[in-house]
Design a protein around this motif. Structure first.
Motif, PDB file in Angstrom:
ATOM      1  N   ILE A 288      54.514 -35.285 112.499  1.00 48.33           N
ATOM      2  CA  ILE A 288      55.324 -34.265 113.166  1.00 48.33           C
ATOM      3  C   ILE A 288      54.447 -33.074 113.517  1.00 48.33           C
ATOM      4  O   ILE A 288      53.496 -32.752 112.794  1.00 48.33           O
ATOM      5  N   ASP A 289      54.761 -32.423 114.621  1.00 44.66           N
ATOM      6  CA  ASP A 289      54.049 -31.215 115.022  1.00 44.66           C
ATOM      7  C   ASP A 289      54.075 -30.206 113.880  1.00 44.66           C
ATOM      8  O   ASP A 289      55.130 -29.810 113.400  1.00 44.66           O
ATOM      9  N   ASN A 290      52.887 -29.802 113.420  1.00 47.53           N
ATOM     10  CA  ASN A 290      52.797 -28.879 112.290  1.00 47.53           C
ATOM     11  C   ASN A 290      53.479 -27.548 112.564  1.00 47.53           C
ATOM     12  O   ASN A 290      53.974 -26.891 111.639  1.00 47.53           O
ATOM     13  N   ALA A 291      53.501 -27.120 113.831  1.00 45.92           N
ATOM     14  CA  ALA A 291      54.153 -25.854 114.191  1.00 45.92           C
ATOM     15  C   ALA A 291      55.644 -25.894 113.844  1.00 45.92           C
ATOM     16  O   ALA A 291      56.204 -24.897 113.383  1.00 45.92           O
ATOM     17  N   ILE A 292      56.272 -27.049 114.037  1.00 43.49           N
ATOM     18  CA  ILE A 292      57.698 -27.199 113.706  1.00 43.49           C
ATOM     19  C   ILE A 292      57.905 -27.120 112.198  1.00 43.49           C
ATOM     20  O   ILE A 292      58.817 -26.440 111.711  1.00 43.49           O
ATOM     21  N   LEU A 293      57.044 -27.804 111.448  1.00 39.16           N
ATOM     22  CA  LEU A 293      57.156 -27.787 109.988  1.00 39.16           C
ATOM     23  C   LEU A 293      56.996 -26.373 109.435  1.00 39.16           C
ATOM     24  O   LEU A 293      57.716 -25.965 108.524  1.00 39.16           O
ATOM     25  N   ILE A 294      56.061 -25.624 110.011  1.00 38.87           N
ATOM     26  CA  ILE A 294      55.821 -24.267 109.520  1.00 38.87           C
ATOM     27  C   ILE A 294      57.024 -23.365 109.794  1.00 38.87           C
ATOM     28  O   ILE A 294      57.395 -22.535 108.957  1.00 38.87           O
ATOM     29  N   LYS A 295      57.646 -23.515 110.946  1.00 42.38           N
ATOM     30  CA  LYS A 295      58.873 -22.745 111.239  1.00 42.38           C
ATOM     31  C   LYS A 295      59.965 -23.081 110.227  1.00 42.38           C
ATOM     32  O   LYS A 295      60.701 -22.191 109.761  1.00 42.38           O
ATOM     33  N   ILE A 296      60.089 -24.360 109.882  1.00 40.23           N
ATOM     34  CA  ILE A 296      61.069 -24.778 108.877  1.00 40.23           C
ATOM     35  C   ILE A 296      60.764 -24.106 107.535  1.00 40.23           C
ATOM     36  O   ILE A 296      61.671 -23.637 106.835  1.00 40.23           O
ATOM     37  N   GLY A 297      59.478 -24.035 107.178  1.00 38.07           N
ATOM     38  CA  GLY A 297      59.079 -23.396 105.929  1.00 38.07           C
ATOM     39  C   GLY A 297      59.471 -21.930 105.882  1.00 38.07           C
ATOM     40  O   GLY A 297      59.969 -21.440 104.863  1.00 38.07           O
ATOM     41  N   PHE A 298      59.262 -21.214 106.997  1.00 35.27           N
ATOM     42  CA  PHE A 298      59.635 -19.799 107.054  1.00 35.27           C
ATOM     43  C   PHE A 298      61.151 -19.628 106.967  1.00 35.27           C
ATOM     44  O   PHE A 298      61.640 -18.680 106.340  1.00 35.27           O
ATOM     45  N   ALA A 299      61.896 -20.531 107.576  1.00 35.01           N
ATOM     46  CA  ALA A 299      63.358 -20.458 107.528  1.00 35.01           C
ATOM     47  C   ALA A 299      63.857 -20.669 106.094  1.00 35.01           C
ATOM     48  O   ALA A 299      64.750 -19.956 105.620  1.00 35.01           O
ATOM     49  N   ILE A 300      63.254 -21.639 105.388  1.00 37.67           N
ATOM     50  CA  ILE A 300      63.640 -21.895 104.003  1.00 37.67           C
ATOM     51  C   ILE A 300      63.326 -20.674 103.133  1.00 37.67           C
ATOM     52  O   ILE A 300      64.119 -20.285 102.265  1.00 37.67           O
ATOM     53  N   ALA A 301      62.171 -20.050 103.371  1.00 35.40           N
ATOM     54  CA  ALA A 301      61.780 -18.864 102.599  1.00 35.40           C
ATOM     55  C   ALA A 301      62.793 -17.740 102.779  1.00 35.40           C
ATOM     56  O   ALA A 301      63.176 -17.069 101.813  1.00 35.40           O
ATOM     57  N   THR A 302      63.249 -17.546 104.005  1.00 34.40           N
ATOM     58  CA  THR A 302      64.223 -16.485 104.282  1.00 34.40           C
ATOM     59  C   THR A 302      65.538 -16.736 103.545  1.00 34.40           C
ATOM     60  O   THR A 302      66.112 -15.821 102.933  1.00 34.40           O
ATOM     61  N   VAL A 303      65.998 -17.983 103.572  1.00 35.86           N
ATOM     62  CA  VAL A 303      67.239 -18.343 102.877  1.00 35.86           C
ATOM     63  C   VAL A 303      67.075 -18.183 101.362  1.00 35.86           C
ATOM     64  O   VAL A 303      67.964 -17.678 100.671  1.00 35.86           O
ATOM     65  N   TYR A 304      65.926 -18.608 100.865  1.00 39.91           N
ATOM     66  CA  TYR A 304      65.644 -18.506  99.419  1.00 39.91           C
ATOM     67  C   TYR A 304      65.718 -17.055  98.939  1.00 39.91           C
ATOM     68  O   TYR A 304      66.385 -16.747  97.936  1.00 39.91           O
ATOM     69  N   PHE A 305      65.057 -16.167  99.638  1.00 36.63           N
ATOM     70  CA  PHE A 305      65.074 -14.751  99.246  1.00 36.63           C
ATOM     71  C   PHE A 305      66.489 -14.180  99.325  1.00 36.63           C
ATOM     72  O   PHE A 305      66.909 -13.414  98.457  1.00 36.63           O
ATOM     73  N   LEU A 306      67.221 -14.551 100.354  1.00 32.92           N
ATOM     74  CA  LEU A 306      68.582 -14.046 100.533  1.00 32.92           C
ATOM     75  C   LEU A 306      69.482 -14.467  99.373  1.00 32.92           C
ATOM     76  O   LEU A 306      70.265 -13.660  98.848  1.00 32.92           O
ATOM     77  N   LEU A 307      69.382 -15.738  98.957  1.00 36.12           N
ATOM     78  CA  LEU A 307      70.216 -16.235  97.866  1.00 36.12           C
ATOM     79  C   LEU A 307      69.906 -15.545  96.543  1.00 36.12           C
ATOM     80  O   LEU A 307      70.765 -15.465  95.655  1.00 36.12           O
ATOM     81  N   PHE A 308      68.684 -15.036  96.401  1.00 33.16           N
ATOM     82  CA  PHE A 308      68.298 -14.337  95.173  1.00 33.16           C
ATOM     83  C   PHE A 308      69.184 -13.128  94.913  1.00 33.16           C
ATOM     84  O   PHE A 308      69.410 -12.733  93.762  1.00 33.16           O
ATOM     85  N   SER A 309      69.687 -12.529  95.972  1.00 33.36           N
ATOM     86  CA  SER A 309      70.507 -11.319  95.814  1.00 33.36           C
ATOM     87  C   SER A 309      71.862 -11.613  95.180  1.00 33.36           C
ATOM     88  O   SER A 309      72.578 -10.692  94.781  1.00 33.36           O
ATOM     89  N   PHE A 310      72.234 -12.896  95.061  1.00 35.77           N
ATOM     90  CA  PHE A 310      73.516 -13.271  94.466  1.00 35.77           C
ATOM     91  C   PHE A 310      73.392 -13.681  93.002  1.00 35.77           C
ATOM     92  O   PHE A 310      74.386 -14.016  92.357  1.00 35.77           O
ATOM     93  N   VAL A 311      72.173 -13.676  92.466  1.00 35.16           N
ATOM     94  CA  VAL A 311      71.934 -14.096  91.079  1.00 35.16           C
ATOM     95  C   VAL A 311      72.473 -13.055  90.103  1.00 35.16           C
ATOM     96  O   VAL A 311      72.278 -11.855  90.289  1.00 35.16           O
ATOM     97  N   ARG A 312      73.140 -13.524  89.041  1.00 36.35           N
ATOM     98  CA  ARG A 312      73.681 -12.634  88.022  1.00 36.35           C
ATOM     99  C   ARG A 312      73.220 -12.993  86.610  1.00 36.35           C
ATOM    100  O   ARG A 312      73.408 -12.215  85.672  1.00 36.35           O
ATOM    101  N   GLU A 313      72.634 -14.182  86.422  1.00 37.72           N
ATOM    102  CA  GLU A 313      72.107 -14.622  85.129  1.00 37.72           C
ATOM    103  C   GLU A 313      70.740 -15.269  85.351  1.00 37.72           C
ATOM    104  O   GLU A 313      70.510 -15.876  86.406  1.00 37.72           O
TER     105      GLU A 313
END
Length: 416
Positions: A288-313
């Motif tokens: 697969i085009d590496n450029a596509i994979l890297i965009k997917i990686g950045f999207a996952i990182a953004t979602v990961y950080f966002l979900l951190f704000s909902f952690v309570r334990e």
């Protein structure tokens, strides 16, 4: 189907293991990863709680250290592409690591730590870029097809991740039993082991693409829109990641009321999954085009950080670390080899340019963490670095099209 896939992965992994010098490179990469994983997760606890720096003071301290790493490793990168062998430079950086972390074990004043961080550990910072550049040179010397490079380099990066599966947890145990003095002496011992491994097991290799006479200037590469855009995205994600790394120990211990052991577990979970993810991503990178994979990686990182704000334990962080492992497998794996292909004639400069860009991003992150965490609570800091990651994804989307255009023009010129 599953049996066939497993056999294919096993066969390809054995192929990588048999490459000249790579078993030794895997070992060095693992040790360097272990050394970094002992300290990095606990750096904010060291500066703020052990030394007694303010949040802003700690941010300034980390900024000074990062600037030293960027400045000195840039100079070393130029040497590696022109005059000095990478093996000799890895030896130099290992000696610096031994000295620097030994001094960290005993210094508890800001000036002594800052000078050590800037000058001595600034030299140490060049070690990993030079090791990665050495690995690319080794692949060229072995005449490995370029399409295999992303997979091999992801396997190489996997050994660094593998060290982080045990490093933070082991570091937390060392910290509880021996304090920061003992922890830093263990890190120094790691660099001693790297030094001995390089001296006795790693040979010098000659890169055919080493630029001996031409003056290497970073600015000529930075003028390319797709290179600038890619580096801007890496810069922003690195800033987000460094704020996150410094914020997590404080967030876990002061907001979620967890312990240092909880911090160690949080940082140990992602690498467990990074290992299989990196193998999978490495295989995908050959199809697969590496450029596509890297965009997917950045999207996952953004979602990961966002979900951190909902952690309570503290335990709620553990399943989220699957996302962390997924994004790191891409953004810290194939991303480097993808960027190295932008500047094939100067691998040391390419590798160090990318890593220095991420180091500068970390520098901004260190400073912003200290500044922002003085004004808002650790939970609100999460929103700030989530925005950074989202902006990085935007840069990739906008400038990725320009890179495609540039490639098309290059192909057209070669046809004409």
């Amino acid at each position: 189907m599953i049996k066939t896939t497993f056999s294919t992965v096993k066969e390809r992994a054995l192929f990588v293991w048999k490459l000249p010098s790579f078993p030794v490179l895997f070992l060095i990469n693992f040790i360097l990863g272990l050394a970094s994983s002992f300290f990095a997760p606990f750096s904010s606890l060291f500066g703020i709680d052990e030394v007694g720096m303010s949040n802003v003071g700690f941010g300034v301290f980390m900024t000074i250290t990062a600037i030293g790493g960027v400045t000195i490793s840039s100079y070393i990168a130029k040497l590696s592409d022109t005059k000095v062998s990478r093996r000799k430079l890895i030896i130099l950086t290992s000696i610096a690591g031994m000295i620097g972390y030994s001094l960290y074990a005993y210094f508890r004043n800001f000036l002594g730590l800052a000078l050590t961080g800037f000058f001595i550990l600034g030299v140490t910072a060049a070690g990993i870029p030079q090791l990665w550049a050495y690995a690319r040179d080794a692949l060229k010397e072995a005449n490995i097809p370029s399409e295999e490079t992303p997979f091999i380099m992801n396997i190489f990066r996997m050994f660094f991740a593998l060290s982080w599966t045990v490093g933070p947890a082991l570091g937390s145990v060392l910290l509880l039993h021996f304090g920061f003095k003992g922890l830093f002496l263990f890190v120094a011992a790691g660099y001693l082991l790297v030094l001995l491994t390089v001296i006795f097991l790693l040979k010098d290799i000659t890169s055919e693409q080493r630029v001996a006479k031409e003056s290497i200037t970073v600015t000529k590469y930075m003028k390319q829109p797709y290179i600038f855009g890619y580096l801007a995205a890496a810069f922003l994600l690195s800033a987000a990641t460094s704020i996150h790394m410094l914020n997590v120990p404080q967030f876990v211990t002061k907001v979620l009321h967890g312990t240092e052991v909880d911090v160690g577990i949080v940082f140990s979970v992602p690498p467990i999954f990074e290992v299989p993810f990196m193998i999978i991503v490495g295989v995908l990178a050959t199809k697969i085009d590496n450029a596509i994979l890297i965009k997917i990686g950045f999207a996952i990182a953004t979602v990961y950080f966002l979900l951190f704000s909902f952690v309570r334990e503290p335990w709620q962080i553990y399943p989220l670390q699957l996302l962390s492992a997924a994004q790191v497998s891409i953004t810290a794996g194939i991303a480097i080899s993808y960027f190295q292909d932008f500047i094939p004639e100067a691998q040391g400069t390419a590798t160090t340019l990318y890593m220095n860009t991420t180091s500068i991003g970390s520098t901004l992150g260190y400073f912003l963490f200290g500044l922002i965490s003085e004004m808002i609570n650790y939970n609100q800091v999460i929103i700030i670095y989530t925005i950074f990651a989202g902006l990085g994804l935007l840069f990739l989307i906008v400038f990725g099209k320009q890179k495609m255009t540039a490639n098309q023009l290059e192909n057209q010129q070669s046809i004409n």
